[in-house]
Design an enzyme around this catalytic site. Structure first.
Site, short mmCIF file in Angstrom:
data_model
loop_
_atom_site.label_atom_id
_atom_site.label_comp_id
_atom_site.label_asym_id
_atom_site.label_seq_id
_atom_site.Cartn_x
_atom_site.Cartn_y
_atom_site.Cartn_z
N GLY A 84 43.58 42.61 33.52
CA GLY A 84 44.68 41.16 32.72
C GLY A 84 45.57 41.18 34.39
N GLY A 121 53.42 44.36 41.02
CA GLY A 121 53.04 43.02 41.12
C GLY A 121 52.91 41.91 42.56
N ASP A 247 35.29 41.88 36.66
CA ASP A 247 36.87 40.87 36.72
C ASP A 247 36.92 39.99 37.36
OD1 ASP A 247 37.39 44.26 37.72
OD2 ASP A 247 38.39 43.08 38.01
#
Length: 472
Positions: A84, A121, A247
């Site tokens: 993700g 992040g 991905d």
């Protein structure tokens, strides 16, 4: 602005709703005005402080619904069922007033999401600058790619091996649906979600497949063709993606993710730059094979909802022929060959062998070869040059036509690794002059840029970049 949020309207287990958070002192480093105009976002372009706030994640994009997309992936051959968007935020989609197509607007490096795992992040500024330069260069070179709308410095440090200044990139893509998106639902045996995803992907990217009786299999064939064409482009311009995990394999057929990627300097078929590719899985010469491997993983997902294994094997086996047709057509133009000929493939192979044997620069050697069309002195490329000129002279238009083809197919400027690194290190010292110069030549890579010829030069021995890094 014609904003939309169609992916956010899919079932909630396709993504996680998120909120980005303010950064200390966002500063706009680059704004892609021409891309903004194409997307119909001109009204955002007048206020740099507002742009910095929106595209750092400090302020929301008006009308958007911010989400992090769910997907899985095979990373260097090992399946990870839950990846993700760990450092990305999809702000919205926009319908371009120029071409009527739908585009994602996504932030990279905007902070934690439910998929961040053990990461922060964030993104260092270096990968932001690298992707801005390389993605826009790839676009100008005619390669299907995601693009860069904005680069922002965040004013906060990011720790990797050492403290680095932080940054956020705004990426624009036809979509961010990946092979790994299909794997996410297939690994959960969620056939309903797979069917929803297939229907959405067909509607968005391959609408002609919708009316076919075996539309899932036809969709797969379209993705196979798109990937084959993409990798042919990569290899023709000497590009190494570096991290071709599932991905990072976009079903749209666009180049996705500019992590440990690089352009060849000295040619070698087995060249690897990625610091994490210890076995050479994604070496330059293995890229077509690995793209086909990724597509086999997509086929395994699609078989859950339609068709038999044999049906997908037939489609998958179309990859090599499609790849070779596009690759040798591109390479033929780079060699000035105007009409397909059975000898062309042999000439291309001989040329690459010569480059490898002599350790010659890939991009520069094509431009040097073109000079031979007007020269009458001693040969530079020996037996190959003799055979090549004989082939050129047999073509309609002869050397004049060949010279035109070669000038249009062979860039003077590529994002050379050492020049990109120089621009990054200068930006760390608040000097954007090298970034601006490099961006200028890459915006018109086939044209001469008086005073900036140094950006076309291969690296000196002490300037060579031997490894590239992803920045996560």
């Amino acid at each position: 602005m014609k904003l939309s949020n169609s992916y956010a309207e899919l079932p909630e287990h396709f993504y996680a709703r998120i909120r980005t958070h303010p950064v200390p002192s966002p500063r706009l480093l680059a704004w892609n005005g021409s891309l903004a105009a194409h997307l119909g976002l001109e009204e955002l372009g007048g206020d740099k402080e507002r742009l910095a706030a929106i595209f750092s994640g400090s302020e929301p994009l008006p009308g958007g619904r911010t989400i992090a997309m769910a997907y899985a992936g095979h990373q260097f051959g090992n399946f990870v069922p839950r990846l993700g968007d760990g450092r990305a935020a999809l702000l919205a989609e926009v319908i371009s007033p120029r071409d009527g197509r739908r585009y994602d607007i996504q932030l990279k490096g905007s902070g934690l999401t439910p998929f961040s795992r053990n990461g922060d992040g964030k993104s260092p500024l270096g990968p932001v600058i690298r992707e801005y330069l390389l993605s826009e260069a790839m676009h100008r070179l005619g390669v299907p790619t995601t693009r860069s709308l904005a680069a922002v410095a965040t004013g906060e440090p990011v720790f990797r091996d050492w403290l680095e200044p932080g940054g956020v990139l705004t990426r624009v893509a036809s979509s961010h649906i990946r092979v790994g998106t299909f794997e996410y639902f297939a690994s959960r045996r969620d056939g309903e979600a797979l069917q929803t995803l297939v229907d959405y992907a067909i509607q968005r990217h391959y609408p002609d497949c919708a009316t076919d009786e075996n539309h899932v299999n036809t969709f797969f064939s379209a993705v196979v063709a798109a990937q084959a064409r993409l990798v042919a482009h990569w290899m023709a311009i000497g590009f190494i993606h570096g991290v071709m995990n599932t991905d990072n394999c976009a079903i749209s057929g666009e180049t996705l993710d500019y992590g440990p990627c690089a352009f060849l300097d000295t040619f070698h078929i087995d060249k690897v730059f990625s610091s994490i590719d210890h076995q050479g899985r994604y070496a330059y010469g293995r890229q077509a094979h690995m793209a086909q491997w990724n597509l086999a993983r997509l086929a395994e997902c699609l078989m859950m909802i339609e068709g038999e294994r044999e049906d997908y094997e037939v489609r998958l086996n179309e990859f090599q022929a499609t790849f070779e047709a596009h690759y040798f057509a591109l390479m033929g133009r780079k060699l000035g060959l105007s009409q397909p000929d059975p000898e062309d493939r042999e000439l291309v192979t001989a040329w690459l062998q010569l480059l490898q044997d002599r350790r010659l620069d890939y991009t520069r050697s094509f431009r040097q070869l073109a000079v031979r069309l007007e020269a009458d002195d001693a040969l530079l490329f020996d037996d190959f040059e003799t055979r090549w000129l004989q082939q050129i002279d047999r073509q309609p238009g002869g050397r004049e036509t060949a010279a035109g083809l070669m000038a249009a197919a062979n860039p003077l400027f590529i994002p050379r690794n050492h020049q990109v690194e120089r621009a990054i290190h200068a930006a760390y010292e608040d000097d954007l002059s090298l970034f601006d110069e490099l961006h200028q030549v890459l915006s018109a890579p086939f044209d001469a840029h008086p005073g900036l010829e140094n950006y076309a030069e291969p690296p000196a021995e002490n300037e060579q970049v031997l490894a590239t890094f992803c920045g996560t």
